[in-house]
Design a protein around this motif. Structure first.
Motif, short mmCIF file in Angstrom:
data_model
loop_
_atom_site.label_atom_id
_atom_site.label_comp_id
_atom_site.label_asym_id
_atom_site.label_seq_id
_atom_site.Cartn_x
_atom_site.Cartn_y
_atom_site.Cartn_z
N TRP A 1 0.81 -1.21 0.00
CA TRP A 1 0.00 0.00 0.00
C TRP A 1 0.85 1.26 0.00
N SER A 2 2.01 1.22 0.64
CA SER A 2 2.88 2.41 0.66
C SER A 2 3.34 2.76 -0.73
N ASP A 3 3.74 1.74 -1.51
CA ASP A 3 4.17 1.98 -2.89
C ASP A 3 3.03 2.51 -3.75
N LEU A 4 1.86 1.87 -3.64
CA LEU A 4 0.72 2.31 -4.44
C LEU A 4 0.32 3.74 -4.08
N ALA A 5 0.32 4.05 -2.79
CA ALA A 5 -0.05 5.39 -2.36
C ALA A 5 0.93 6.43 -2.88
N HIS A 6 2.22 6.11 -2.82
CA HIS A 6 3.24 7.05 -3.31
C HIS A 6 3.11 7.25 -4.82
N MET A 7 2.87 6.15 -5.55
CA MET A 7 2.71 6.24 -7.00
C MET A 7 1.52 7.13 -7.37
N ALA A 8 0.47 7.05 -6.55
CA ALA A 8 -0.74 7.83 -6.84
C ALA A 8 -0.65 9.26 -6.34
N GLY A 9 0.45 9.62 -5.66
CA GLY A 9 0.63 10.99 -5.23
C GLY A 9 0.31 11.27 -3.79
N TYR A 10 0.13 10.21 -3.00
CA TYR A 10 -0.08 10.40 -1.56
C TYR A 10 1.28 10.34 -0.87
N PHE A 11 1.68 11.42 -0.23
CA PHE A 11 2.98 11.46 0.42
C PHE A 11 2.86 11.52 1.95
N ASP A 12 1.64 11.49 2.43
CA ASP A 12 1.38 11.48 3.87
C ASP A 12 0.54 10.24 4.17
N HIS A 13 1.12 9.26 4.86
CA HIS A 13 0.44 7.99 5.06
C HIS A 13 -0.84 8.17 5.87
N ALA A 14 -0.81 9.05 6.87
CA ALA A 14 -2.01 9.26 7.68
C ALA A 14 -3.14 9.84 6.83
N HIS A 15 -2.79 10.79 5.95
CA HIS A 15 -3.80 11.38 5.06
C HIS A 15 -4.35 10.32 4.12
N PHE A 16 -3.47 9.48 3.57
CA PHE A 16 -3.92 8.40 2.68
C PHE A 16 -4.90 7.48 3.40
N SER A 17 -4.57 7.08 4.62
CA SER A 17 -5.43 6.16 5.37
C SER A 17 -6.80 6.78 5.65
N ARG A 18 -6.82 8.05 6.03
CA ARG A 18 -8.09 8.71 6.31
C ARG A 18 -8.94 8.81 5.04
N GLU A 19 -8.30 9.21 3.94
CA GLU A 19 -9.06 9.38 2.71
C GLU A 19 -9.58 8.04 2.20
N PHE A 20 -8.77 7.00 2.33
CA PHE A 20 -9.20 5.68 1.87
C PHE A 20 -10.44 5.24 2.65
N LYS A 21 -10.42 5.42 3.97
CA LYS A 21 -11.57 5.02 4.79
C LYS A 21 -12.78 5.90 4.48
N ASP A 22 -12.57 7.20 4.26
CA ASP A 22 -13.67 8.08 3.92
C ASP A 22 -14.32 7.67 2.59
N PHE A 23 -13.48 7.34 1.60
CA PHE A 23 -13.97 7.08 0.25
C PHE A 23 -14.57 5.69 0.09
N THR A 24 -14.09 4.70 0.84
CA THR A 24 -14.56 3.33 0.65
C THR A 24 -15.37 2.79 1.80
N GLY A 25 -15.22 3.38 2.98
CA GLY A 25 -15.84 2.83 4.17
C GLY A 25 -15.04 1.71 4.79
N HIS A 26 -13.84 1.43 4.24
CA HIS A 26 -12.98 0.34 4.72
C HIS A 26 -11.55 0.83 4.88
N THR A 27 -10.79 0.15 5.70
CA THR A 27 -9.34 0.34 5.70
C THR A 27 -8.78 -0.34 4.47
N PRO A 28 -7.55 -0.02 4.05
CA PRO A 28 -6.96 -0.73 2.91
C PRO A 28 -6.94 -2.25 3.10
N THR A 29 -6.64 -2.71 4.31
CA THR A 29 -6.59 -4.16 4.56
C THR A 29 -7.98 -4.78 4.41
#
Length: 280
Positions: free
Chosen positions: A227-255
């Protein structure tokens, strides 16, 4: 459930990603749909469908006929009937503007009956398609309707929004909004005003949704996912921000999302759209 889709012929392809037909018995009755860079038109030719907002304060709604949806900035849910027959249109983020005679911002994060936008037209379209028309014929009829409704002269500012939107599309939201404004020779405020007029949201919000779409469509559930590689490739450089947005957008954690993808693989013959997931 069977799927048939195609990219419409020019000039519609400047505003529409695809027109498609779904028919048959759905594998999953309820689907959880994250924000994607599309506005939508659905013409329901079968049993009623229910739409539910991820915001619990918004009441659900049942549609027997058809509905428009502008760009969505949060997830929503679709509850299919036991048998599905509908034609759908995926508009590009800026693509709905030349087909509707109303502010596109009024369709953001909303579903609106087709007849409230195209007055007294839905029955005519449904009568043309009928109960026995093939999926290919249904697509042809809807494409002809869209071509007839395409504004002859683009509204002021739509060319700027389309040009800038294409750059966001091809870069998956990676181009900074300031650079887009500079390249277009306009101020950031002017660009934002035009995007709100023709898309319903700012270019920054559109870039955010394109960035998330790139991430979610890059997930290969058959392989280990970094997930770190995918997030970086997509332009997410803050892991906490990525995790929050992923949960907001999908209703799930990445796992949790990956576990669902592995439990419910995409149906054969469907397009590679890995965003919507079963919610049942």
């Amino acid at each position: 459930m069977e799927y048939l889709g195609r990219v419409p012929a020019p000039p519609l392809d400047r505003f529409i990603d695809d027109i498609y037909c779904l028919s048959g018995v759905p594998r999953h009755r309820r689907m959880n749909v994250p924000p994607m860079p599309s506005a939508h038109l659905f013409i329901n030719l079968g049993e009623p469908a229910r739409l539910l907002d991820s915001d619990p304060s918004v009441p659900s709604e049942v549609f027997a006929d058809g509905w428009f949806m502008g760009l969505w900035t949060r997830r929503f849910l679709v509850e299919y009937p036991t048998r599905v027959r509908l034609v759908g249109v995926h508009f590009k983020p800026w693509g709905l503007s030349p087909f509707v005679d109303m502010p596109v911002a009024e369709l953001r994060d909303r579903w609106v009956p087709v007849d409230a936008v195209w007055q007294r037209s839905l029955d005519r379209i449904r009568n043309q398609v009928g109960e026995v028309a093939s999926a290919a014929e249904a697509l042809r009829i809807v494409e002809e309707e869209l071509l007839a409704r395409l504004a002859e002269a683009p509204a002021r500012g739509l060319g700027l929004v389309r040009h800038t939107g294409v750059r966001l599309e091809t870069s998956h939201g990676a181009v900074p909004v300031g650079a887009l404004a500079d390249a277009a020779g306009v101020s950031g405020n002017h660009l934002a005003v035009q995007f709100k007029s023709h898309v319903g949201v700012t270019p920054k919000r559109v870039a955010r949704i394109y960035r998330f779409a790139r991430l979610i469509l890059s997930v290969d559930a058959l392989r280990p996912v970094d997930w770190s590689d995918l997030a970086h490739m997509a332009g997410y450089f803050d892991h906490a921000h990525f995790s929050r947005e992923f949960k907001d957008f999908t209703g799930h954690t990445p796992t949790e999302y990956l576990a669902l993808r592995r439990r419910f693989p995409a149906e054969a013959g469907f397009p590679p759209d890995s965003g919507p997931m079963p919610a049942d």
